[in-house]
Design a protein around this motif. Structure first.
Motif, PDB file in Angstrom:
ATOM      1  N   ASN A 141       0.843  -1.193   0.000  1.00 40.00           N
ATOM      2  CA  ASN A 141       0.000   0.000   0.000  1.00 40.00           C
ATOM      3  C   ASN A 141       0.879   1.243   0.000  1.00 40.00           C
ATOM      4  OD1 ASN A 141      -2.423  -1.451   0.133  1.00 40.00           O
ATOM      5  ND2 ASN A 141      -2.294  -1.591   2.374  1.00 40.00           N
ATOM      6  N   VAL A 142       0.451   2.248  -0.754  1.00 39.26           N
ATOM      7  CA  VAL A 142       1.181   3.510  -0.799  1.00 39.26           C
ATOM      8  C   VAL A 142       0.933   4.258   0.510  1.00 39.26           C
ATOM      9  CG1 VAL A 142       1.453   5.706  -2.010  1.00 39.26           C
ATOM     10  CG2 VAL A 142       0.981   3.604  -3.304  1.00 39.26           C
ATOM     11  N   PRO A 143       1.959   4.810   1.163  1.00 36.68           N
ATOM     12  CA  PRO A 143       1.769   5.524   2.428  1.00 36.68           C
ATOM     13  C   PRO A 143       0.827   6.722   2.282  1.00 36.68           C
ATOM     14  CG  PRO A 143       4.091   5.119   2.008  1.00 36.68           C
ATOM     15  CD  PRO A 143       3.375   4.762   0.763  1.00 36.68           C
ATOM     16  N   SER A 144       0.218   7.068   3.376  1.00 32.36           N
ATOM     17  CA  SER A 144      -0.662   8.232   3.415  1.00 32.36           C
ATOM     18  C   SER A 144      -0.635   8.791   4.825  1.00 32.36           C
ATOM     19  CB  SER A 144      -2.089   7.822   3.039  1.00 32.36           C
ATOM     20  OG  SER A 144      -2.628   6.945   4.012  1.00 32.36           O
ATOM     21  N   LEU A 145      -1.368   9.892   5.042  1.00 26.53           N
ATOM     22  CA  LEU A 145      -1.434  10.458   6.381  1.00 26.53           C
ATOM     23  C   LEU A 145      -2.100   9.506   7.354  1.00 26.53           C
ATOM     24  CD1 LEU A 145      -2.353  14.171   5.573  1.00 26.53           C
ATOM     25  CD2 LEU A 145      -0.158  13.287   6.390  1.00 26.53           C
ATOM     26  N   GLU A 146      -2.933   8.620   6.809  1.00 30.14           N
ATOM     27  CA  GLU A 146      -3.588   7.627   7.650  1.00 30.14           C
ATOM     28  C   GLU A 146      -2.729   6.374   7.833  1.00 30.14           C
ATOM     29  OE1 GLU A 146      -5.188   9.077   5.015  1.00 30.14           O
ATOM     30  OE2 GLU A 146      -6.116  10.554   6.377  1.00 30.14           O
ATOM     31  N   ASP A 147      -1.747   6.179   6.940  1.00 25.10           N
ATOM     32  CA  ASP A 147      -0.893   4.979   6.981  1.00 25.10           C
ATOM     33  C   ASP A 147       0.564   5.432   6.951  1.00 25.10           C
ATOM     34  OD1 ASP A 147       0.389   2.587   6.745  1.00 25.10           O
ATOM     35  OD2 ASP A 147      -0.458   2.048   4.791  1.00 25.10           O
ATOM     36  N   THR A 148       1.123   5.652   8.128  1.00 22.53           N
ATOM     37  CA  THR A 148       2.471   6.235   8.227  1.00 22.53           C
ATOM     38  C   THR A 148       3.543   5.213   8.603  1.00 22.53           C
ATOM     39  OG1 THR A 148       2.036   6.818  10.538  1.00 22.53           O
ATOM     40  CG2 THR A 148       1.562   8.494   8.849  1.00 22.53           C
ATOM     41  N   ASP A 151       9.110   2.762   5.687  1.00 26.42           N
ATOM     42  CA  ASP A 151       9.347   1.953   4.486  1.00 26.42           C
ATOM     43  C   ASP A 151       9.860   0.556   4.802  1.00 26.42           C
ATOM     44  OD1 ASP A 151       8.530   4.072   2.942  1.00 26.42           O
ATOM     45  OD2 ASP A 151      10.564   4.752   2.463  1.00 26.42           O
ATOM     46  N   ARG A 154       7.136  -1.644   6.159  1.00 28.86           N
ATOM     47  CA  ARG A 154       6.158  -1.907   5.090  1.00 28.86           C
ATOM     48  C   ARG A 154       6.663  -3.030   4.179  1.00 28.86           C
ATOM     49  NH1 ARG A 154       2.082   1.451   3.666  1.00 28.86           N
ATOM     50  NH2 ARG A 154       3.052   3.042   4.979  1.00 28.86           N
ATOM     51  N   ARG A 183       9.366   4.629  -4.123  1.00 30.30           N
ATOM     52  CA  ARG A 183       8.565   5.726  -4.672  1.00 30.30           C
ATOM     53  C   ARG A 183       8.645   5.796  -6.191  1.00 30.30           C
ATOM     54  NH1 ARG A 183       9.619   6.051   0.243  1.00 30.30           N
ATOM     55  NH2 ARG A 183       8.175   7.041   1.702  1.00 30.30           N
ATOM     56  N   GLN A 186       6.089   3.175  -7.340  1.00 30.00           N
ATOM     57  CA  GLN A 186       4.743   3.205  -6.755  1.00 30.00           C
ATOM     58  C   GLN A 186       4.509   2.010  -5.830  1.00 30.00           C
ATOM     59  OE1 GLN A 186       2.543   5.911  -7.233  1.00 30.00           O
ATOM     60  NE2 GLN A 186       4.484   6.696  -8.058  1.00 30.00           N
TER      61      GLN A 186
END
Length: 644
Positions: A141-148, A151, A154, A183, A186
């Motif tokens: 999953n690509v990181p987001s503010l909800e998924d910090t 790396d 992950r 990155r 993706q």
């Protein structure tokens, strides 16, 4: 203090300072100037030639330098001492171990056929062709503010889900590139991993769109020659193959001289650099250049070499190997990585080291004995590896016994005035006409290649032909005269294979009585070891069902001629089999197959090591073997010499 300037032909100029009375060879070695010195500077081989350009040397003329050559300025570096400032030319042939690197042409398939044949034999023996290296396709999953999640976690969690293995290791070499690769792709990547039951180790990471090939490197480190192959770890395809002389040769042709050199201040580093920086790394670079492969995509390496070479490769103190009771630092090790010793491949590449079983029977023999398959047959077989050290294994599926003898470098061209490795310009096969004494020979290289010297297989042929045709006697002395027989001012005879105008060198290609004597001792060491081992087991020659001969001495040897000179036992010819460089082939199989790697360790643990120096009859056997074919001609009933 005087200045010594070395002008390396086709290379750099090196300046060094020396005290009066220092030998040129020692100054060159200290200054890392490559001068070939197989005899380690005792004046017997005549190969450490340099040319005096200016200044003066205290240098006696030896039998290796003719009057004309001496007048032209040629000197032996080991017999020349400093008396003032001097400038010397180091000819290209003096550093031939580097300049004659051979990169194989794999397009014909001939170079790789022996590896394929051996691979099939191993498969037929029920050994699985599988290793623990693979490429994983990993999506995160690509990181987001909800998924910090960071790396590394992950990636570890994604790899764990993919493999079902909880413990995942990310080394520093992957960590430093992780953020960028994730990155750029993706968060869809390919990972090169080593997967075992309890752990996944991530060697490398790439964008999912990249074509990834897991490279492997198998290396045979011989005392004289180093050979290597570049391999696709998944398919087993051989991507590249190359060989060159061992850069350590300038410190002596045999392991004892190299151990002595390594025990001197800075010696271990010099010997390690010679094999790693000057030999293995250039081989890797040349293979990668020829195949378009990236060296840092080589993630595993397998090494097969004798016990001393293993120690010198690692920079380990080796002096106890040559001192009674002859105890090495290790027989087995699995803790070596490329970055530990400076091999220019992936820094985290694990190096598989074939196990040693004695001070003078090393991993080259355990790997070779494995490939010979004698451990898998009920028949009693003899395995012989012809190299600087002659090693033998006798046995079957019930027992294995091994020994080593000091054959010297003759089988690989050392200690022979016109000797060379099996590379372009080497005479690899020869016949001599009885009436005219004219030679006919085949030369390694493209059509039209001129002869430069003799490799091991050619040397066996030439000496056998000289003996069978009554040109030399059983002591190796010339007893016939003719156009090709010469004698120098000391009375020493020689046979000219190619006169200067027909040769690819600046002098006649000839074999001398000293060369023949050196070779007779080498072949005598082999046969006396065979006899000693048989006698030790209360066996006779007719109890040997097959003989497997290995060694990179040419495209193969004429077994009939090997019998004619008394190197191999006089048994039916169909019992002899030449299996090439079994050490390199064994390393190749260990690289590709985890099961094969384990089997090599099993073969080594089941092998009994016989120390020939402890057998009272060995020296008597050796002395008796130092004639053509032997002092006891009853041992060679099929050998006949033509009468005039």
């Amino acid at each position: 203090m005087f200045k010594v300037t070395f002008q390396v032909q086709g290379g750099n100029t090196v300046e060094a300072f020396a005290n009066e009375g220092e030998k040129i060879l020692q100054i060159a070695q200290r200054s890392n100037v490559a001068i070939d010195a197989p005899c380690s500077g005792n004046g017997s081989c005549g190969k450490c030639r340099v040319k005096l350009l200016s200044g003066e040397l205290d240098s006696k003329q030896t039998r290796h330098i003719t009057d004309e050559e001496y007048a032209e300025g040629w000197r032996l570096a080991c017999c020349s001492t400093v008396v003032g400032d001097v400038t010397l030319e180091v000819p290209d042939i003096a550093s031939a171990y580097r300049s004659r690197m051979k990169v194989a042409d794999l397009s014909s398939g001939e170079e790789v056929q022996i590896f394929e044949n051996s691979r099939k034999q191993v498969i037929d023996a029920g050994i699985e062709q599988k290793n623990n290296m693979e490429v994983l396709d990993v999506v995160m999953n690509v990181p987001s503010l909800e998924d910090t999640m960071p790396d590394n976690e992950r990636l570890m969690r994604a790899v764990s889900r993919e493999t079902g293995i909880a413990h995942v290791t990310i080394p520093y070499s992957v960590m430093v590139k992780l953020a960028r690769v994730l990155r750029d792709s993706q968060f869809h990547v390919k990972c090169v991993v080593r997967k075992i039951s309890s752990d996944v180790f991530i060697y490398d990471i790439f964008p999912s769109t990249e074509q990834v090939v897991i490279g492997g490197l198998a290396v045979d480190i011989g005392t004289t020659t180093v050979s290597a192959i570049l391999v696709n770890m998944v398919t087993g395809e051989i991507i590249g193959k190359a060989s060159s002389g061992n850069g350590q040769i300038r410190y002596g042709a045999d392991v004892i001289n190299r151990i002595i050199e390594a025990s001197r201040p800075g010696g271990r580093k010099r010997l390690q650099d010679a094999v790693v920086k000057e030999t293995i790394n250039p081989l890797v670079a040349e293979m990668c250049k020829a195949s378009g492969f990236k060296a840092n995509h080589i993630y595993r390496m397998s090494v097969a070499s004798n016990t001393t070479m293993n120690h010198l490769l690692m920079g380990v103190y080796a002096d106890p190997i040559r001192m009674e009771p002859y105890i090495p630092t290790f027989y087995k090790t699995n803790s070596l990585f490329a970055s530990d010793i400076g091999i220019c491949i992936h820094p985290d590449a694990h190096i598989i080291v074939s196990p040693n079983i004695g001070s003078y029977v090393g991993g080259d023999i355990t790997a070779g004995a494995f490939i010979s398959m004698i451990w898998n047959r009920p028949e009693t077989s003899l395995f012989i590896d012809l190299g600087t050290n002659g090693e033998l294994v006798l046995g079957n599926s019930d027992f294995l016994i091994s020994c080593a003898c000091s054959a010297g470098p003759a089988f690989e061209g050392g200690d022979i005035s016109c000797g060379m490795r099996a590379t372009d310009g080497a005479i690899e096969a020869c016949t001599i006409d009885f009436e005219t004494m004219e030679p006919s020979f085949s030369i390694i290289g493209d059509p039209g290649t001129k002869p430069v010297g003799l490799c091991g297989s050619g040397l066996i042929d030439v000496i056998a032909e000289l003996y069978i045709n009554g040109i030399i006697n059983s002591k190796g002395k010339f007893i016939r005269d003719g156009r090709r027989i010469k004698h120098d001012k000391y009375g020493m005879g020689s046979y000219v294979l190619a006169f200067e105008e027909d040769a690819g060198s600046v002098r006649d290609v000839e074999i001398t009585e000293v060369d023949i004597d050196n070779f007779i001792r080498a072949k005598g060491a082999i046969f006396s070891a065979v006899r000693t081992m048989l006698n030790y087991l209360d066996y006779t020659v007719d109890m040997i069902d097959d003989v497997y001969v290995a060694g990179g001495i040419g495209s193969g040897i004429n077994m009939r001629n090997a019998v004619n000179i008394g190197m191999l036992p006089d048994i039916p010819q169909d019992k002899f089999h030449y299996i090439g460089n079994s050490s390199l082939t064994g390393a190749y199989m260990e690289l590709l197959s985890t099961s094969a790697e384990k089997k090599v360790y099993e073969v080594a643990s089941n092998m009994t090591y016989l120390e020939l120096s402890t057998v009272p009859t060995y020296m008597d056997e050796f002395v008796a073997s130092c004639f053509l074919p032997h002092t006891d001609t009853r041992l060679f009933p099929s050998v006949t010499v033509k009468n005039e």
